[in-house]
Design a protein around this motif. Sequence first.
Motif: not given
Length: 678
Positions: A600-601, A624-629, A643-646
Amino acid sequence: MTSPDPAPEDPADPLRDSLRRERAHHDACRAALAAMRAGADLQVVTGEDVSASGADAEVLGHRLRSQAKALRELPDGPLFFGRLDFAEGTGGEHAGLAHHIGRVRISEHPAVPPLVVDWRAPVSRAFYQASARDPQGVAVRRRFGWAPGSRGDSADLTGLEDEHLGSGEIRESDLVAREIERPRVGPMRDIAATIQPEQDDLVRAEPSASMCVQGAPGTGKTAVGLHRAAYLLYTHPQRVRRGGLLILGPHRAFLSYIAEVLPSLGESGVRQSTLSDEIARHPVTGTDPEPTAAVKHDARMAEVLRRALYARVNADAADDLTVAEGSCRWRVTGTEIARIVTDVLAEQLPYDVGRERVRSRIARRLQERAERHSGTRPVSWLRRTERSRPVSACLDAVWPRVRPEEIVAALLADPARAADGLLDPGERDALCRARPPRSYRSARWSAADLVLLDEVAGLMARPRGYGHVVVDEAQDLSPMECRAIARRVPFGSLTVLGDLAQGTTPWAARSWPAQLAHLGKPEAGVVPLTVGFRVPGAVLDLANRLLTRLGTDVPPARSLRRDGTLRLRRADGDLPAAVVSAVRDALTHEGSVGVITADADTPRIRAALTTAGLDTDPRLTTVPATLVKGLEYDHVVAVEPAAIAEAERRGLNRLYVVLTRAVSRLDVVHGRALPWEG
């Protein structure tokens, strides 16, 4: 000679003389490789007119074209990275010989010793496994230092380093450390020059053995999987290529990141894909709420779908069947047909195979009637009878032809009957579509629906199988996704790569034995890799503080690197400005920079970097954090960990992933309390 750097002045210096000889050898290798490429292209041309049967000529032509293609696609770069000098008098075929080790074999002629030995050849194993305690006949192991980004110019050979294993010398390799710690710019590199003994054991494991590598961040599990694929293609080319080799990654960005590794090792034409692409029967145009997706990915759905499919089979619908042949009529009773259907159901065949077996047995009953009356019937008669209208109509009544889309659409419209006793009322309600489409043709399919469609398709007919599949980020697969992979490796083997601590999907695995059972390989061993080579110790120590809160039994990782830096930067009211400041500092260093934010950020942080004029630097990526794996950056700026954890159910696992993407430096920019401090 142990210096990784060239001697500066004295032309008589032994190190300088060794460098001169090695550069000359590299020139000879480069000329030989050019001749190999030209020779391979010539073989393709002459092979087109080979005197052989059509099938043999086709096989030979394919082999020659594949060899020529692999040589043409070999990226420019240094042609060797090491050398083994075997001691005299140690016995064995290599005593007294010296072998240069590289990514592919280079030879001036098949009848003479090669100028470069492929890293996968048996003799090359000593390069990775020999030690002062067990020299394996090696007197000296030499490593070469090349200028970063070298495209194979011999002048780029800048240093060398010798380990005198025969005399018991024990030392750390500066060249290996430099290569491991070299800044990450562009796609993933191969690690053929730096494979560690425990990694080599996994790479060279038996091809028939399935294995699971539980790898902590930075332990090289992805590289191990890719190098194992290259090793299997080299050592068992016919077996592996005949069965096919598939690399499955979590998403396309990851595939782009690893795309150059196998070509750099001399292997081209390997299918690299995502599971979504492998099972895609339709574009994804729908979305599911998380509770609905969770039910669709649950292992119990396999039985629900089996029930829904085979509920279409109805032995009670069998009526007497009569087929005319001239003035004769051949009859099979409904009771006989019902018995045929019941017997075929008991054989537990794929749905489409069962349907055709019922057809065949009905036709044979008719054949028996006809032959008792007027003699033997030819095969053409039997085939014509099988496809006759009366037989097809009877078959459609008892074992109808269906499509996976019909089964899944009907199930999602009314799951009650098929799910009875398997799903509770709340799960059935989550599965049921509020507004079912008029027909399956107008349905909008979600990503989870594609998994269901693949399950039904697998119940109807077996999909294409592979000889070996490498599955990365396997901890994130749902039980139903695992089943989709298992169907594609019924007789082959798997290399399963993952880290339970990095499981971020709602259905992520918490146990490898359970996950391997879903993958159809319950016998596969689990091998842990806990020593990190890429992620600095300071970063791993921080990430390890999250492990106790993740609910998985994963040992803490440790790093061999002590060179990284970690900074916690407090944002006083203006988070975007603090991020811009951190990025400015990061860009003063060499290497790639990844700014990782909660999804979202991402837009506002990207906008702030654009306004500051920083987005034009090609080394900078905002993701975004969801695409970094699966990705790595020299310098990571992790934005607002809270914010990532929540942001999702397994947000702490996602944060663990984010923190461990840094291979040199990590800046944590935050305005709120840090999750690991609570």
